[in-house]
Design a protein around this motif. Structure first.
Motif, PDB file in Angstrom:
ATOM      1  N   UNK B   9       8.647   3.318   8.662  1.00  0.00           N
ATOM      2  CA  UNK B   9       8.560   1.850   9.092  1.00  0.00           C
ATOM      3  C   UNK B   9       7.783   1.511  10.508  1.00  0.00           C
ATOM      4  N   UNK B  10       7.657   2.532  11.099  1.00  0.00           N
ATOM      5  CA  UNK B  10       7.075   2.345  12.595  1.00  0.00           C
ATOM      6  C   UNK B  10       6.428   3.708  12.720  1.00  0.00           C
ATOM      7  N   UNK B  11       5.253   3.469  13.561  1.00  0.00           N
ATOM      8  CA  UNK B  11       4.377   4.790  13.878  1.00  0.00           C
ATOM      9  C   UNK B  11       3.592   4.393  15.155  1.00  0.00           C
ATOM     10  N   UNK B  12       3.594   5.563  15.678  1.00  0.00           N
ATOM     11  CA  UNK B  12       2.714   5.367  17.327  1.00  0.00           C
ATOM     12  C   UNK B  12       1.714   6.636  17.157  1.00  0.00           C
ATOM     13  N   UNK B  13       0.710   6.172  17.432  1.00  0.00           N
ATOM     14  CA  UNK B  13      -0.496   7.210  17.313  1.00  0.00           C
ATOM     15  C   UNK B  13      -1.483   6.855  18.621  1.00  0.00           C
ATOM     16  N   UNK B  14      -1.817   8.034  19.261  1.00  0.00           N
ATOM     17  CA  UNK B  14      -2.833   8.096  20.422  1.00  0.00           C
ATOM     18  C   UNK B  14      -4.103   7.937  19.694  1.00  0.00           C
ATOM     19  N   UNK B 102       7.701  -3.692   2.762  1.00  0.00           N
ATOM     20  CA  UNK B 102       8.209  -3.987   3.868  1.00  0.00           C
ATOM     21  C   UNK B 102       7.340  -3.833   5.303  1.00  0.00           C
ATOM     22  N   UNK B 103       6.477  -2.885   5.140  1.00  0.00           N
ATOM     23  CA  UNK B 103       5.286  -2.579   6.102  1.00  0.00           C
ATOM     24  C   UNK B 103       5.587  -1.412   6.824  1.00  0.00           C
ATOM     25  N   UNK B 104       4.454  -0.968   7.484  1.00  0.00           N
ATOM     26  CA  UNK B 104       4.595  -0.118   8.619  1.00  0.00           C
ATOM     27  C   UNK B 104       3.548  -0.432   9.749  1.00  0.00           C
ATOM     28  N   UNK B 105       4.475  -0.476  10.895  1.00  0.00           N
ATOM     29  CA  UNK B 105       3.963  -0.971  12.374  1.00  0.00           C
ATOM     30  C   UNK B 105       3.535   0.062  13.084  1.00  0.00           C
ATOM     31  N   UNK B 106       2.020  -0.108  12.982  1.00  0.00           N
ATOM     32  CA  UNK B 106       1.391   0.956  13.895  1.00  0.00           C
ATOM     33  C   UNK B 106       0.901   0.439  15.246  1.00  0.00           C
ATOM     34  N   UNK B 107       1.379   1.103  16.146  1.00  0.00           N
ATOM     35  CA  UNK B 107       0.685   1.297  17.543  1.00  0.00           C
ATOM     36  C   UNK B 107      -0.047   2.162  18.030  1.00  0.00           C
ATOM     37  N   UNK B 108      -1.192   1.754  18.338  1.00  0.00           N
ATOM     38  CA  UNK B 108      -2.103   2.832  18.730  1.00  0.00           C
ATOM     39  C   UNK B 108      -2.340   2.701  20.385  1.00  0.00           C
ATOM     40  N   UNK B 109      -2.213   4.014  21.006  1.00  0.00           N
ATOM     41  CA  UNK B 109      -1.912   3.912  22.530  1.00  0.00           C
ATOM     42  C   UNK B 109      -3.240   4.666  23.057  1.00  0.00           C
ATOM     43  N   UNK B 110      -3.593   4.275  24.369  1.00  0.00           N
ATOM     44  CA  UNK B 110      -4.858   4.840  24.740  1.00  0.00           C
ATOM     45  C   UNK B 110      -4.531   6.330  25.133  1.00  0.00           C
TER      46      UNK B 110
END
Lengths: 112, 110
Positions: B9-14, B102-110
């Protein structure tokens, strides 16, 4: 590039008032759709159409009407708006066969 | 929706890394589409697949209709990839309706 234009982009309405959301597409697509997007529910289909003069009920049609007077235009009508209809509404168009959908920019509706 | 299950449902990547998003379907679907909803709220069509694999730049998608799933791979993630990714499956009854996950919220971080 497919073009779908929604108006208005933002709308504040009063409870019990009539609201009309408009959608225009210039792609000569047969299919058009109205969705609403709410947190926790994703995108839910309200009404759709296969062409001019056609309207079909989607998954959550109660409280909404639709009108497709021409190939290009598809309207969503809230005859008696309620606060529960506060949402972001998206219109989309798609062709038959490979039914790739193209979305408008959305309309943010607040019913007070 | 119930027929289209997205994970995670949520994902964080560099930046520079990659990952896969998945959609599972509870019934046989005719085709799948993937969309990105960006920070402005616009929904952008990424892929339409009736079968097989398609690739576009750093994105690749596969649809396995027999096993009822689809994947979206993102490689070398960039900040502008942040947003919510939706898969949508075509109703098997050939009505033209799309059923959204329902979607996957992706946040890409520096």
């Amino acid at each position: 590039e497919a073009a779908v234009t929604q108006s208005p982009r933002n709308k504040v309405a009063v409870t019990g008032g009539k609201v009309t959301l408009s959608c225009n597409q210039t792609n000569n697509h047969n299919n058009m759709y109205w969705y609403r997007q709410d947190t926790g529910h994703g995108l839910r289909l309200i009404h759709y159409s296969y062409g001019a003069g056609s309207t079909e009920k989607g998954d959550i049609p109660d409280g909404y009407k639709a009108s497709r007077p021409s190939q290009e235009n598809f309207s969503l009508i809230l005859e008696l708006a309620t606060p529960s209809q506060t949402s972001v509404y998206f219109c989309a168009s798609g062709g038959t066969g490979q039914n790739t959908l193209y979305f408008g920019a959305g309309t943010r509706l607040s019913v007070l | 929706g119930d027929q289209v299950e997205q994970s995670p449902s949520a994902l964080s990547l560099h930046e520079g890394t990659g990952s896969a998003l998945r959609c599972n379907f509870t019934t046989t679907m005719r085709a799948v589409q993937w969309f990105q909803q960006n920070s402005r709220g616009s929904l952008i069509n990424l892929f339409y697949l009736a079968s097989g694999t398609k690739e576009n730049g750093r994105l690749k998608s596969t649809f396995n209709s027999k096993e009822s799933y689809s994947t979206l791979h993102i490689r070398d993630a960039q900040l502008e990839d942040s947003g919510t990714y939706f898969c949508a499956a075509e109703d098997p009854g050939n009505t033209g309706k799309l059923i959204f996950g329902l979607g996957t919220t992706l946040q890409v971080q520096p």
